[in-house]
Scaffold this motif. Structure first.
Motif, PDB file in Angstrom:
ATOM      1  N   ASP A   1       0.814  -1.219   0.000  1.00  0.00           N
ATOM      2  CA  ASP A   1       0.000   0.000   0.000  1.00  0.00           C
ATOM      3  C   ASP A   1       0.849   1.270   0.000  1.00  0.00           C
TER       4      ASP A   1
ATOM      5  N   THR B   1      -4.389  -6.216  -1.565  1.00  0.00           N
ATOM      6  CA  THR B   1      -3.323  -5.675  -0.716  1.00  0.00           C
ATOM      7  C   THR B   1      -3.605  -5.955   0.746  1.00  0.00           C
TER       8      THR B   1
ATOM      9  N   GLU C   1      -3.943  -3.816   3.151  1.00  0.00           N
ATOM     10  CA  GLU C   1      -4.958  -2.942   3.775  1.00  0.00           C
ATOM     11  C   GLU C   1      -6.378  -3.405   3.444  1.00  0.00           C
TER      12      GLU C   1
END
Ligand SMILES: [Zn+2]
Length: 411
Positions: free
Chosen positions: A32, A292, A294
């Motif tokens: 990220d 990802t 996140e």
């Protein structure tokens, strides 16, 4: 004689060398493009929170998702290592790479965050002692023998009851013992967080250096298979050779490892949660969206938020229990920041670390006790591991033979 006024918890915390041995932030950095100068934005660690919490050294976890990166574990490992170096290179005034206890002390004198690395999961070495040595050369200073997945040479508590997974006979295969010996020789700390009970005891018996748990709590208080029994706590404290001062257990902050109530609620929602998350992941994959850290972290946090967080006192109970069972010299902090969807109330980031010192002192822990727990115990252990490596390197004849043939035979 005037009485020396007792030190305030804030002063004790500010005077302490604070070391945390597990944060999963590198995935954020790599996937990220998270930079430690940015606001936390749901995370636990950045420069501002580290400064406020007087965090002196962080072990950045090099964790490779065994499913997502199947077939290229080493590549992902190397990219995660690189992302930590990139972060240090971008902020030389605030962070420095550290490889030894002396480096940690140097960083502190220079008012910088000492950045160290630990590999979480032996699958990263892809059954190669050469890769293990390469990772050491790149600065990796501990390796967790397994993550939640068993590998070809060591078993995990995460799948030990799964009959479809191949397990070792004795906890470590002959090659697994060689991995531990080679870690001892290099000076790479042997981390037994996550491993099965059998692998734990085999590692303790095998290792010439003391061993440690980089992020584990007490099973007597919270019945997670990944937590450590009282017998295991004592075994870590006594691990290593005759000249060793023993290992350390670094307490994990995750709500599921410090509270049975939280753990039970989390497990109860597992079928529904996993189905929803799998459906979401399938949808992203179908749409060609790269997944990802996140994104997956946010899903877990949404579910975790449905369960009330345990009070901070429950984390302190674990520290207190380990200090009593293993000894005050054998306990420390292994937060698991950025790797956990829930932490106790009031512990929202590294900035809240002083609350731990205050709570310990409220329970009667002395300033000296607190400084040991916050970092000195771990530093002593790190020095012991290095001293053992020096001895082994000086007397190669005293060291068991390393498997020369690869691939090895599975046991
Ligand atoms: Zn972990």
């Amino acid at each position: 004689m005037p009485h020396k006024s007792p030190e305030s918890p804030a002063a004790v915390h500010a005077s302490a060398l604070v070391i945390d041995t597990h944060a999963d932030t590198p995935q954020r950095m790599l996937d990220d493009h998270y930079d430690l100068t940015q606001p936390l934005n749901g995370g636990y660690l950045n420069f501002a929170s580290a400064k406020e919490g007087n965090l002196g050294a962080e072990f950045f976890s090099i964790w490779v998702d065994p499913k997502l990166y199947q077939g290229h574990y080493a590549r992902r490992t190397l990219e995660l290592i690189d992302t930590v170096y990139q972060q240090a290179a971008a902020h030389p005034d605030r962070m420095m790479m550290a490889y030894s206890p002396n480096d940690i002390l140097r960083a502190r004198r220079e008012h910088k965050l000492a950045a160290l690395m630990g590999i979480e999961g032996g699958h990263s070495i892809e059954d190669s002692l050469g890769l293990l040595r390469d990772y050491y050369r790149l600065g990796v200073r501990y390796m967790t023998l397994t993550w939640s997945n068993s590998n070809d040479w060591a078993d995990s508590s995460g799948d030990i009851d799964d009959p479809s997974v191949h397990h070792t006979q004795d906890g470590l295969t002959d090659f697994g013992k060689d991995v531990v010996y080679e870690m001892n020789r290099l000076g790479m700390m042997v981390d037994i967080s996550h491993v099965s009970d059998r692998t734990f005891y085999r590692a303790v018996i095998t290792s010439r250096a003391p061993v440690f748990a980089s992020h584990s709590s007490a099973r007597a208080l919270t019945n997670a298979p990944r937590n450590m029994t009282d017998d295991m706590l004592r075994a870590v404290a006594r691990s290593g050779g005759p000249s060793s001062h023993g290992g350390v257990v670094m307490v994990n902050f995750y709500s599921a490892f410090i509270s049975d109530a939280w753990r039970n609620a989390w497990n109860a929602q597992a079928p529904e949660r996993q189905a929803a998350e799998n459906a979401q992941i399938a949808q992203w994959k179908a749409a060609g969206i790269p997944i990802t850290y996140e994104m997956t972290d946010a899903m877990d946090k949404q579910w975790a938020a449905k369960i009330p967080r345990p009070p901070l006192s429950m984390l302190i109970d674990h520290i207190d229990h380990i200090a009593k069972v293993a000894g005050i010299d054998h306990v420390g902090l292994g937060s698991d920041f950025d790797g956990i969807p829930s932490s106790p109330q009031g512990l929202d980031s590294a900035a809240d670390l002083p609350k731990i010192t205050a709570a310990l002192m409220a329970r009667g822990y002395s300033a000296e006790d607190c400084r040991r727990i916050l970092g000195e115990n771990f530093l002593r252990f790190f020095r012991d591991v290095q001293a053992t490596a020096k001895q082994l390197q000086a007397h190669p004849d005293q060291r068991p033979a390393i498997t020369r043939q690869q691939p090895f035979r599975k046991q």
